[in-house]
Design a protein around this motif. Structure first.
Motif, mmCIF file in Angstrom:
data_model
loop_
_atom_site.group_PDB
_atom_site.id
_atom_site.type_symbol
_atom_site.label_atom_id
_atom_site.label_comp_id
_atom_site.label_asym_id
_atom_site.label_seq_id
_atom_site.Cartn_x
_atom_site.Cartn_y
_atom_site.Cartn_z
ATOM 1 N N LEU A 23 0.831 -1.190 0.000
ATOM 2 C CA LEU A 23 0.000 0.000 0.000
ATOM 3 C C LEU A 23 0.871 1.247 0.000
ATOM 4 C CD1 LEU A 23 -2.803 -0.823 2.624
ATOM 5 C CD2 LEU A 23 -2.669 -1.458 0.205
ATOM 6 N N GLN A 24 0.512 2.192 -0.843
ATOM 7 C CA GLN A 24 1.129 3.514 -0.817
ATOM 8 C C GLN A 24 0.281 4.377 0.123
ATOM 9 O OE1 GLN A 24 1.120 7.256 -3.723
ATOM 10 N NE2 GLN A 24 1.937 5.426 -4.726
ATOM 11 N N VAL A 25 0.888 4.816 1.223
ATOM 12 C CA VAL A 25 0.139 5.511 2.269
ATOM 13 C C VAL A 25 0.459 7.000 2.235
ATOM 14 C CG1 VAL A 25 -0.339 5.655 4.739
ATOM 15 C CG2 VAL A 25 0.171 3.427 3.693
ATOM 16 N N ARG A 26 -0.541 7.800 1.894
ATOM 17 C CA ARG A 26 -0.415 9.266 1.887
ATOM 18 C C ARG A 26 -1.191 9.844 3.075
ATOM 19 N NH1 ARG A 26 1.443 11.661 -2.922
ATOM 20 N NH2 ARG A 26 2.299 10.050 -4.295
ATOM 21 N N ASP A 27 -1.211 11.160 3.165
ATOM 22 C CA ASP A 27 -1.907 11.800 4.277
ATOM 23 C C ASP A 27 -3.418 11.701 4.154
ATOM 24 O OD1 ASP A 27 -1.926 13.435 2.077
ATOM 25 O OD2 ASP A 27 -1.840 15.304 3.221
ATOM 26 N N ASN A 28 -3.924 11.669 2.924
ATOM 27 C CA ASN A 28 -5.373 11.661 2.722
ATOM 28 C C ASN A 28 -5.855 10.555 1.790
ATOM 29 O OD1 ASN A 28 -4.305 12.591 0.359
ATOM 30 N ND2 ASN A 28 -5.497 14.493 0.275
ATOM 31 N N ALA A 29 -4.992 9.627 1.450
ATOM 32 C CA ALA A 29 -5.374 8.545 0.540
ATOM 33 C C ALA A 29 -4.428 7.362 0.705
ATOM 34 C CB ALA A 29 -5.362 9.025 -0.907
ATOM 35 N N TRP B 72 -3.274 3.860 -1.565
ATOM 36 C CA TRP B 72 -3.360 3.246 -2.895
ATOM 37 C C TRP B 72 -2.778 1.838 -2.856
ATOM 38 C CZ3 TRP B 72 -5.429 5.818 -7.157
ATOM 39 C CH2 TRP B 72 -5.727 7.169 -6.946
ATOM 40 N N LEU B 73 -3.549 0.897 -3.371
ATOM 41 C CA LEU B 73 -3.033 -0.452 -3.576
ATOM 42 C C LEU B 73 -2.114 -0.430 -4.788
ATOM 43 C CD1 LEU B 73 -3.114 -3.547 -3.029
ATOM 44 C CD2 LEU B 73 -5.028 -3.641 -4.644
ATOM 45 N N GLN B 74 -0.902 -0.960 -4.634
ATOM 46 C CA GLN B 74 0.063 -0.994 -5.731
ATOM 47 C C GLN B 74 -0.113 -2.288 -6.524
ATOM 48 O OE1 GLN B 74 2.564 2.007 -5.875
ATOM 49 N NE2 GLN B 74 0.490 2.282 -5.099
ATOM 50 N N GLY B 75 -0.406 -2.168 -7.810
ATOM 51 C CA GLY B 75 -0.721 -3.323 -8.639
ATOM 52 C C GLY B 75 0.474 -4.199 -8.959
ATOM 53 N N ALA B 76 0.189 -5.472 -9.216
ATOM 54 C CA ALA B 76 1.242 -6.429 -9.556
ATOM 55 C C ALA B 76 1.918 -6.088 -10.874
ATOM 56 C CB ALA B 76 0.661 -7.836 -9.606
ATOM 57 N N TYR C 212 4.913 4.134 3.603
ATOM 58 C CA TYR C 212 4.618 5.477 4.099
ATOM 59 C C TYR C 212 5.362 6.546 3.304
ATOM 60 C CZ TYR C 212 2.582 3.301 8.267
ATOM 61 O OH TYR C 212 1.805 2.570 9.133
ATOM 62 N N PHE C 213 4.633 7.603 2.944
ATOM 63 C CA PHE C 213 5.272 8.743 2.310
ATOM 64 C C PHE C 213 5.704 9.789 3.349
ATOM 65 C CE2 PHE C 213 4.519 6.837 -1.554
ATOM 66 C CZ PHE C 213 4.929 7.616 -2.620
ATOM 67 N N ASN C 214 5.439 9.526 4.610
ATOM 68 C CA ASN C 214 5.960 10.371 5.687
ATOM 69 C C ASN C 214 7.021 9.611 6.482
ATOM 70 O OD1 ASN C 214 4.441 8.509 7.116
ATOM 71 N ND2 ASN C 214 3.510 10.021 8.504
ATOM 72 N N TYR C 215 7.614 8.619 5.850
ATOM 73 C CA TYR C 215 8.585 7.751 6.527
ATOM 74 C C TYR C 215 9.767 8.551 7.059
ATOM 75 C CZ TYR C 215 11.185 3.400 7.336
ATOM 76 O OH TYR C 215 11.864 2.349 7.908
#
Length: 346
Positions: free
Chosen positions: A231-237, A239-243, A286-289
């Motif tokens: 999963l790509q985890v943003r502050d407000n969304a 996203w499932l990352q596709g194969a 996480y994009f806030n990693y």
């Protein structure tokens, strides 16, 4: 008397023929070769031989070289010393190469970027001069002009509207993003960079080392059971990352993707959608990693009872990784991802 004279004549003729044959053998080194070349031709051959001997063992000059690019056949006259990439997804591909001065455009601000991460540190530290020539996917034309690159590398789609302006600043090579498949095949992009910069051996070594690492990881993770979701985890969304996009992890490392229509290309995901997916292993990119002052939507999800019912949560198989790196488009981020996934699942 007549008979004696005839015998004498025949003997003389034979002697002349014999002497002539001996003379030819001496002149030709005792072999049956073609007649000797003229003095002028011999001199030219000697000069050519000397020139060839002088070049023997020396590598052919790498520049000038002509690149077939999206903007035509571009000739790079000399080895570039200051190179700028204005495509926000090309930065880490450039940092692989041996350059003392680089200019880079970023997908986010410098403060939010991964330039200061541990994964990037070895590549950033070897560069004597690093200039930011764009942030948040926007190229700063004044900053690029002030940087004064010898060579600019751009993308046909991302930088298409400013291509003519770029060409006025410096020699510009525009890479066709669709042909090179820059979004899912960084190896092709790195190979192209090696060709542009005259450093093919650098590209080949990095790709070979990476492929060896992926193969090693695949062998070590052969016994991993169940599905794995990223999963790509943003502050407000979220996203499932596709194969189809994360081929290094699914095809390369042999991991099993969860079942579902969205798993091929990926899609925005709600908590309910994640419950329906219910993977055995869950990677939160996480994009806030690097900057925990930023929020992450899953922080709220984790407070709910629904979250606690996920198989991955119950089995303690939820893993935090740097989403900008592991789920990004480039080689430095990708090798970080391979190592992070291996460490988590091994």
């Amino acid at each position: 008397m007549k008979k004696h004279s005839f015998v004498t004549l025949i003997s003389a003729i034979c002697l002349v023929i014999l002497l002539s044959a001996c003379g030819n053998n001496v002149g030709n080194g005792g072999t049956n070769t073609q007649p000797s070349a003229s003095p002028e031709a011999s001199a030219a051959a000697e000069q050519n031989g000397a020139a060839n001997n002088g070049q023997q063992g020396e590598a052919a000059p790498k520049f000038p070289r002509t690149i077939k690019a999206a903007n035509g056949d571009i000739t790079i006259a000399e080895q570039p010393k200051k190179v700028a990439v204005v495509h926000w997804g090309y930065g880490d591909s450039l940092l692989l190469f041996n350059l003392e001065s680089v200019g880079i455009a970023l997908p986010f601000t410098e403060a939010q970027s991964v330039l200061h991460s541990e994964s990037y540190k070895p590549y950033v530290d070897k560069v004597k001069e690093l200039e930011i020539v764009g942030e948040n996917t926007t190229v700063h034309m004044e900053g690029l002009l002030a940087y004064g690159p010898d060579l600019i590398i751009a993308g046909s789609s991302v930088n298409g509207e400013i291509a003519e302006q770029l060409e006025k600043i410096a020699t510009t090579v525009v890479i066709d993003e669709a042909v090179t498949d820059v979004w899912s095949n960084w190896q092709a992009l790195v190979t192209e960079f090696g060709h542009i910069l005259g450093q093919e051996e650098v590209a080949e070594k990095y790709i070979a080392d990476y492929n060896a690492k992926v193969q090693e990881a695949k062998e070590k993770l052969a016994d991993v059971k169940g599905s794995v979701a990223f999963l790509q985890v943003r502050d407000n969304a979220v996203w499932l990352q596709g194969a189809n996009y994360l081929k290094p992890y699914y095809e390369g490392m042999g991991l099993q993707a969860p079942e579902g229509d969205a798993q091929g290309e990926g899609a925005e995901l709600s908590l309910e959608g994640l419950v329906a997916l219910n993977p055995d292993h869950l990677f939160l990119g996480y994009f806030n990693y690097e900057d925990k002052s930023l929020s992450a939507l899953t922080d709220e999800w984790e407070k709910s009872e629904v979250w606690s019912q996920l198989k991955a949560v119950q089995n303690k198989q939820v893993y935090a990784i740097n989403g900008q790196l592991a789920l990004g488009y480039g080689p430095i981020g990708n090798i970080y991802g391979v190592n992070a996934v291996l460490e988590a699942l091994e």
